[in-house]
Design a protein around this motif. Sequence first.
Motif, short mmCIF file in Angstrom:
data_model
loop_
_atom_site.label_atom_id
_atom_site.label_comp_id
_atom_site.label_asym_id
_atom_site.label_seq_id
_atom_site.Cartn_x
_atom_site.Cartn_y
_atom_site.Cartn_z
N TYR A 67 0.82 -1.21 0.00
CA TYR A 67 0.00 0.00 0.00
C TYR A 67 0.86 1.25 0.00
CZ TYR A 67 0.59 1.09 5.01
OH TYR A 67 1.10 1.44 6.24
N GLN A 68 2.03 1.18 0.65
CA GLN A 68 2.94 2.31 0.64
C GLN A 68 3.49 2.54 -0.77
OE1 GLN A 68 3.22 3.70 3.65
NE2 GLN A 68 4.62 5.38 3.18
N LEU A 69 3.80 1.43 -1.45
CA LEU A 69 4.30 1.50 -2.82
C LEU A 69 3.25 2.08 -3.76
CD1 LEU A 69 6.57 0.65 -4.84
CD2 LEU A 69 5.37 -1.53 -5.07
N ILE A 70 1.99 1.66 -3.60
CA ILE A 70 0.91 2.18 -4.43
C ILE A 70 0.69 3.66 -4.16
CG2 ILE A 70 -1.55 2.00 -4.94
CD1 ILE A 70 -1.36 -0.97 -4.25
N GLY A 71 0.73 4.04 -2.87
CA GLY A 71 0.58 5.45 -2.53
C GLY A 71 1.68 6.29 -3.13
N ASP A 72 2.91 5.77 -3.12
CA ASP A 72 4.02 6.49 -3.73
C ASP A 72 3.82 6.66 -5.24
OD1 ASP A 72 5.25 6.71 -1.30
OD2 ASP A 72 6.65 5.05 -1.61
N GLU A 73 3.34 5.61 -5.90
CA GLU A 73 3.15 5.67 -7.35
C GLU A 73 2.10 6.70 -7.72
OE1 GLU A 73 1.44 2.78 -10.87
OE2 GLU A 73 2.90 1.95 -9.45
N PHE A 74 1.01 6.75 -6.96
CA PHE A 74 -0.06 7.71 -7.25
C PHE A 74 0.17 9.05 -6.54
CE2 PHE A 74 -2.58 3.72 -8.00
CZ PHE A 74 -2.81 3.96 -9.35
N VAL A 77 0.07 9.15 -0.56
CA VAL A 77 0.29 8.21 0.53
C VAL A 77 -0.73 8.41 1.65
CG1 VAL A 77 1.91 7.51 2.34
CG2 VAL A 77 2.73 7.95 0.03
N LYS A 78 -1.22 9.65 1.79
CA LYS A 78 -2.08 9.97 2.94
C LYS A 78 -3.38 9.17 2.93
CE LYS A 78 -4.18 14.08 0.76
NZ LYS A 78 -3.47 13.93 -0.54
N ILE A 79 -3.84 8.74 1.76
CA ILE A 79 -5.08 7.95 1.72
C ILE A 79 -4.79 6.51 1.29
CG2 ILE A 79 -6.51 9.95 1.23
CD1 ILE A 79 -6.75 8.92 -1.66
N ALA A 80 -3.52 6.13 1.22
CA ALA A 80 -3.17 4.78 0.77
C ALA A 80 -3.71 3.71 1.72
CB ALA A 80 -1.65 4.64 0.65
N SER A 81 -3.83 4.03 3.01
CA SER A 81 -4.37 3.05 3.95
C SER A 81 -5.80 2.67 3.62
CB SER A 81 -4.28 3.57 5.39
OG SER A 81 -5.09 4.72 5.56
N TRP A 82 -6.51 3.51 2.86
CA TRP A 82 -7.88 3.20 2.46
C TRP A 82 -7.94 2.02 1.49
CZ3 TRP A 82 -12.95 4.23 3.31
CH2 TRP A 82 -13.23 5.19 4.28
N ILE A 83 -6.82 1.69 0.86
CA ILE A 83 -6.80 0.51 -0.01
C ILE A 83 -7.13 -0.73 0.81
CG2 ILE A 83 -5.33 -0.91 -1.50
CD1 ILE A 83 -3.67 1.63 -2.03
N ASN A 491 4.38 10.85 -0.87
CA ASN A 491 5.37 9.89 -1.36
C ASN A 491 6.54 9.81 -0.39
OD1 ASN A 491 7.23 8.35 -2.79
ND2 ASN A 491 6.77 9.31 -4.75
N THR A 492 6.66 8.68 0.32
CA THR A 492 7.73 8.54 1.30
C THR A 492 9.08 8.21 0.65
OG1 THR A 492 7.14 6.20 1.59
CG2 THR A 492 6.19 7.80 3.14
N SER A 493 9.09 7.87 -0.64
CA SER A 493 10.36 7.54 -1.29
C SER A 493 11.28 8.75 -1.43
CB SER A 493 10.10 6.94 -2.68
OG SER A 493 9.48 7.87 -3.54
N ILE A 494 10.74 9.96 -1.23
CA ILE A 494 11.58 11.17 -1.34
C ILE A 494 12.56 11.26 -0.18
CG2 ILE A 494 9.72 12.40 -2.52
CD1 ILE A 494 9.38 14.03 0.11
N ILE A 495 12.35 10.43 0.86
CA ILE A 495 13.25 10.47 2.01
C ILE A 495 14.69 10.23 1.59
CG2 ILE A 495 13.83 9.34 4.20
CD1 ILE A 495 10.86 8.81 4.60
N ARG A 496 14.90 9.33 0.65
CA ARG A 496 16.25 8.98 0.20
C ARG A 496 16.94 10.13 -0.54
NH1 ARG A 496 14.61 3.05 -2.34
NH2 ARG A 496 13.72 2.18 -0.43
N LYS A 497 16.16 11.09 -1.03
CA LYS A 497 16.72 12.20 -1.80
C LYS A 497 16.97 13.44 -0.94
CE LYS A 497 14.09 10.62 -5.83
NZ LYS A 497 13.05 10.98 -6.85
N LEU A 498 16.59 13.40 0.34
CA LEU A 498 16.77 14.55 1.22
C LEU A 498 18.23 14.71 1.64
CD1 LEU A 498 13.66 14.04 3.54
CD2 LEU A 498 13.86 15.65 1.63
N ARG A 499 18.57 15.92 2.07
CA ARG A 499 19.91 16.16 2.60
C ARG A 499 20.11 15.27 3.84
NH1 ARG A 499 18.48 21.67 2.74
NH2 ARG A 499 19.09 21.71 4.94
N PRO A 500 21.32 14.76 4.06
CA PRO A 500 21.57 13.81 5.15
C PRO A 500 21.04 14.27 6.51
CG PRO A 500 23.49 13.94 3.75
CD PRO A 500 22.54 15.01 3.27
#
Length: 556
Positions: A67-74, A77-83, A491-500
């Motif tokens: 569900y996290q992956l689907i939320g990231d794709e669309f 993420v905030k409503i992904a738990s509704w899946i 989209n939680t995948s942006i975490i990897r792109k943030l400054r350390p």
Amino acid sequence: MSFTQESEGPLATTYSSIAPQLNTDEEAQIYVGKSWPEKHRIFLIETALFTNVFLSGFDSTITASIYQLIGDEFEDVKIASWITTAYLVTCTSFQPLYGSFSDTLGRRKCMFFANSIFALGCLGCGLSTDIFTLILMRAVTGIGGGGLITLSTIVNSDIISPEKRGIYQSFQNILVGTGAVIGASSGGSIAAIFGWKWCFLVQVPISIAGTVFAYLFVQDQPNHTHVAGIERWKKIDFSGAFLLIIGLTAQLIFLTDASSSAGKGLEVLDWKSLAFLFLSIASLVLFAYVEKTTSAHPIIPHHLLGGSTNSILIIGFFVGFVAYAYLFTLPLYFQVVAGDTAAQAGLRLAIPAFCTPIGGLIMGISMKQTRRLPALLIGGIALMFFGNVCFLFINKSTPGWLKFLLLIPANIGQGITFPSTLFSFLFAFSVRKQATATAALYLFRSIGCVWGVAGSSSLVQTLVSRGLKKGLKDLASEEEISRLLIKLSQNTSIIRKLRPEIRDVVIASYKTGIRGVFLLSIALSLIALVLSVRAKQNITEQKAENIAAIERRISF
């Protein structure tokens, strides 16, 4: 095929497709001149039933690691738990209805309807092009999913003799648990290799096969009489079902709005969120009134709610919350905090999750001695409590083998606790009240599961918001923090792109939020444990004839 009937009053009827104590020559004579399907009718019916219960377990958890992956794709993420929660809401609301529907309309029609709607919903999920269509089709899938286990249990009670039902039900429990484990652990791998849509499309041919078997071989119950006209519909509690659906749906919308507001850094809920909360409360209050006054067959008869049984229903709600909060928060931890992919997170959960059906098997074997039930109930909840405590000791430096061991207790505990809560509730009632008692316990547990998914998501978002505002106050402006929160909710995948330095604060905030969910689960497990100790005396004081009757007719 012969059917024997034994009755203990108008509401206590049990059917068996197995004639009592036939010798080998008599059994051989029965099958003379019959075709292969007629000779193996039970096997063919059980194939349909076992297919249904496997799919029910598989589908209920397939979104745990994606569900996290689907939320990231669309990017929502905030409503992904509704899946997941959309499925749970409709499944929870419709599950108690299939009993009264099948009594009135017949098993075969209801089973064909449930299977067909389930297959249609899975197909719709696989063809969805946006997250809102996906959520809608998950809700459709839940309408059919609510009947998969319920009708399988009912049909088994029609065709299997009481002394053999325990064997068949044990297989059913193992398949439900296995399906749930495979769904939770393989979802990430399927999504990574084939795409997340195949997590739903893969279920379609299996469901169609089960539908065909059910249509060809499942028959209506032996005492079913066709009631023409409007009279048959008067027996179904439509108003109660409508109010229950409205109440639960409004409740989930409120939780989702609360999660969304937390994700955006808002401290106060808007009037729309509060309106859904009041609508939920009003609908559920009206539902309770309707159940007490309706002339139809009530979904939850009021006489089931009172006295010592209330504690078991509360335990059912709490263990449902804890089980699903655990199931849907662990993948978030491994993906966001530990940095795993969805596939890696699923594999980490695979082997420990197989301990859930093992717990169910332990329960089934131990239940041959009914005096062990109070100890099983207490022991199962204690293992869930201990398993959630174990999570608090997991960190990035924890060896893989130790993570594996620390995840086992909660899974075994769940496998023991779910059936033991059901039996503890059933033992408080006479045999003729078993069907409605089962529906009541399942309803409370399912509501707990819904809250476990939506409530844990809201709590994580709230604690993440607070953590970022506190941890980034010297590194970013309030406006930048608000924008970051909105991006993270999409989209939680942006975490990897943030400054350390910012990434470390974000990961630490998520870790704090997830730990907050587990601390809440520990508190609820502890309350359930205290209630189970309190309920022990009530369980052991039940009349011996009620326990013996349940052993003959009811299996978990």
